[in-house]
Design a protein around this motif. Structure first.
Motif, PDB file in Angstrom:
ATOM      1  N   ASP A   8       0.728  -1.196   0.004  1.00  0.00           N
ATOM      2  CA  ASP A   8       0.059  -0.038  -0.360  1.00  0.00           C
ATOM      3  C   ASP A   8       0.894   1.212  -0.102  1.00  0.00           C
ATOM      4  N   ALA A   9       1.873   1.417   0.852  1.00  0.00           N
ATOM      5  CA  ALA A   9       2.853   2.315   1.152  1.00  0.00           C
ATOM      6  C   ALA A   9       3.552   2.423  -0.459  1.00  0.00           C
ATOM      7  N   LYS A  10       3.674   1.366  -1.028  1.00  0.00           N
ATOM      8  CA  LYS A  10       4.789   1.437  -2.445  1.00  0.00           C
ATOM      9  C   LYS A  10       3.818   2.136  -3.580  1.00  0.00           C
ATOM     10  N   GLN A  11       2.644   1.480  -3.438  1.00  0.00           N
ATOM     11  CA  GLN A  11       1.519   2.165  -4.333  1.00  0.00           C
ATOM     12  C   GLN A  11       1.049   3.631  -4.114  1.00  0.00           C
ATOM     13  N   ALA A  12       1.257   4.143  -2.960  1.00  0.00           N
ATOM     14  CA  ALA A  12       1.013   5.386  -2.608  1.00  0.00           C
ATOM     15  C   ALA A  12       2.255   6.306  -3.179  1.00  0.00           C
ATOM     16  N   LEU A  13       3.790   5.794  -3.106  1.00  0.00           N
ATOM     17  CA  LEU A  13       4.711   6.561  -3.514  1.00  0.00           C
ATOM     18  C   LEU A  13       4.677   6.469  -5.246  1.00  0.00           C
ATOM     19  N   ILE A  14       4.168   5.168  -5.931  1.00  0.00           N
ATOM     20  CA  ILE A  14       4.020   5.238  -7.284  1.00  0.00           C
ATOM     21  C   ILE A  14       2.907   6.201  -7.750  1.00  0.00           C
ATOM     22  N   THR A  15       1.974   6.766  -7.230  1.00  0.00           N
ATOM     23  CA  THR A  15       0.865   7.679  -7.517  1.00  0.00           C
ATOM     24  C   THR A  15       1.538   8.967  -7.537  1.00  0.00           C
ATOM     25  N   GLN A  16       2.675   9.077  -6.601  1.00  0.00           N
ATOM     26  CA  GLN A  16       3.083  10.381  -6.253  1.00  0.00           C
ATOM     27  C   GLN A  16       4.359  10.706  -7.323  1.00  0.00           C
ATOM     28  N   SER A  17       4.492   9.700  -8.191  1.00  0.00           N
ATOM     29  CA  SER A  17       5.782  10.037  -8.958  1.00  0.00           C
ATOM     30  C   SER A  17       5.454  10.089 -10.417  1.00  0.00           C
ATOM     31  N   SER A  18       6.013  10.802 -11.011  1.00  0.00           N
ATOM     32  CA  SER A  18       5.836  11.084 -12.601  1.00  0.00           C
ATOM     33  C   SER A  18       7.019  11.316 -13.462  1.00  0.00           C
ATOM     34  N   LEU A  19       6.819  11.146 -14.730  1.00  0.00           N
ATOM     35  CA  LEU A  19       7.777  11.699 -15.894  1.00  0.00           C
ATOM     36  C   LEU A  19       6.897  12.307 -16.943  1.00  0.00           C
ATOM     37  N   SER A  20       7.133  13.635 -17.073  1.00  0.00           N
ATOM     38  CA  SER A  20       6.385  14.526 -17.978  1.00  0.00           C
ATOM     39  C   SER A  20       7.202  15.323 -19.011  1.00  0.00           C
ATOM     40  N   ALA A  21       6.190  15.749 -19.846  1.00  0.00           N
ATOM     41  CA  ALA A  21       6.773  16.767 -20.884  1.00  0.00           C
ATOM     42  C   ALA A  21       5.621  17.631 -21.239  1.00  0.00           C
ATOM     43  N   LYS A  22       5.761  19.046 -21.415  1.00  0.00           N
ATOM     44  CA  LYS A  22       4.638  19.896 -21.713  1.00  0.00           C
ATOM     45  C   LYS A  22       3.887  19.468 -22.860  1.00  0.00           C
ATOM     46  N   GLY A  23       2.573  19.118 -22.751  1.00  0.00           N
ATOM     47  CA  GLY A  23       1.850  18.943 -24.052  1.00  0.00           C
ATOM     48  C   GLY A  23       1.774  17.475 -24.419  1.00  0.00           C
ATOM     49  N   LYS A  24       2.356  16.893 -23.320  1.00  0.00           N
ATOM     50  CA  LYS A  24       2.076  15.085 -23.351  1.00  0.00           C
ATOM     51  C   LYS A  24       1.709  14.489 -21.974  1.00  0.00           C
ATOM     52  N   ASP A  25       1.160  13.482 -22.327  1.00  0.00           N
ATOM     53  CA  ASP A  25       0.476  12.715 -21.236  1.00  0.00           C
ATOM     54  C   ASP A  25       1.513  12.201 -19.982  1.00  0.00           C
ATOM     55  N   GLU A  26       1.182  12.490 -18.949  1.00  0.00           N
ATOM     56  CA  GLU A  26       2.164  12.305 -17.868  1.00  0.00           C
ATOM     57  C   GLU A  26       2.247  10.841 -17.639  1.00  0.00           C
ATOM     58  N   LEU A  27       3.452  10.535 -17.499  1.00  0.00           N
ATOM     59  CA  LEU A  27       3.675   8.836 -17.150  1.00  0.00           C
ATOM     60  C   LEU A  27       3.705   8.489 -15.567  1.00  0.00           C
ATOM     61  N   THR A  28       3.055   7.565 -15.009  1.00  0.00           N
ATOM     62  CA  THR A  28       3.338   6.987 -13.886  1.00  0.00           C
ATOM     63  C   THR A  28       4.152   5.798 -13.963  1.00  0.00           C
ATOM     64  N   PRO A  29       4.979   5.529 -12.827  1.00  0.00           N
ATOM     65  CA  PRO A  29       5.881   4.252 -12.865  1.00  0.00           C
ATOM     66  C   PRO A  29       5.138   3.020 -12.722  1.00  0.00           C
ATOM     67  N   VAL A  30       5.484   1.946 -13.452  1.00  0.00           N
ATOM     68  CA  VAL A  30       4.713   0.582 -13.184  1.00  0.00           C
ATOM     69  C   VAL A  30       5.397  -0.209 -11.993  1.00  0.00           C
TER      70      VAL A  30
END
Length: 265
Positions: A185-207
């Protein structure tokens, strides 16, 4: 004749000004150049993160692991699996593959105490190293570290360098050990608060996020699916994560990450 001399001078000046990773084969990189790729390059950025009030400090970046040179043999592992990032050397955590050696995290950050060290309470910021671990130059540098002069001919080195990368992998080195989640559960919470993004493109969330202990610290590997293709036209990408009260944000200039016109990420 004058025009030819000017042209030759311009070409020479361009080659002189070019970064070594643009002009030299990775097999010819020396120890200093390998260290620069792994700790201070378009693919590796040093970051000072403000500690939360009353937060626990981790060890200093320079204090853990081996140097990035060919002789280094650090104490960390990398993500496991065939297409995962090569990671860095050493015992690593259970389930973390030792598939490349001695990344090290030296390069200017001062060491620090652990959570029980007096100096930690006075530390205003935590030094981290944020790296695009799936990028080709990083994998080449890690192969050079582990295999040395054999990097050009070793089949293992070739696999490390040439295997298709299933993920964009961002590593964060130097995190306090309490950052590592204690349950799913704690790991999933960290996953949801992590991202990789560029302006104008969909934000990626880690798998997935994998961890490798390093003394009192822990290194985290964020695995993002390659569902979005970044290009130099995107100008920059931003990695962001919130963990244990730490707010981590690091931008990478995509133009600087291109080698011979090809984006390496």
């Amino acid at each position: 004749m004058k025009k030819l001399s000017l042209l030759l001078f311009t070409i020479s000046l361009t080659l002189w000004a070019a970064d070594f990773w643009q002009t030299k084969s990775f097999t010819d990189w020396d120890e200093k150049e390998v260290h620069k790729i792994l700790t201070d390059s378009p693919w590796a950025k040093k970051l000072l993160v403000s500690l939360p009030m009353g937060g626990r400090g981790g060890g200093g970046v320079a204090g853990g692991g081996g140097n990035a040179g060919a002789g280094g043999r650090g104490g960390r592992g990398g993500p496991a699996g065939g297409n995962y990032d090569p990671g860095v050397a050493g015992g690593g955590a259970p389930g973390i593959a030792e598939t490349a050696g001695g990344g090290g995290r030296g390069g200017g950050f001062g060491g620090g105490g652990g959570a029980d060290a007096p100096a930690a309470a006075a530390t205003p910021a935590l030094p981290l190293l944020i790296t695009c671990r799936s990028a080709l130059p990083i994998r080449q540098a890690l192969a050079k570290v582990k295999y040395g002069a054999e990097a050009a001919n070793s089949q293992d080195a070739k696999k490390l360098i040439e295997d298709p990368q299933q993920y964009y992998i961002i590593s964060v080195a130097g995190l306090p050990s309490y950052i590592q989640p204690r349950d799913n559960d704690a790991k999933q919470a960290l996953i949801t608060q992590s991202s990789l993004s560029a302006k104008g493109k969909d934000e990626l969330t880690p798998v997935d996020i994998q961890f490798a202990p390093d003394g009192r610290n822990v290194d985290a590997y964020f695995l993002f699916p390659r569902m979005v293709q970044f290009t130099a036209d995107d100008k920059e990408i931003e990695f962001a994560a919130k963990a244990g009260g730490l707010v981590i944000k690091q931008k990478f200039n995509l133009k600087n990450m291109a080698i011979h016109g090809k984006l390496e990420l």
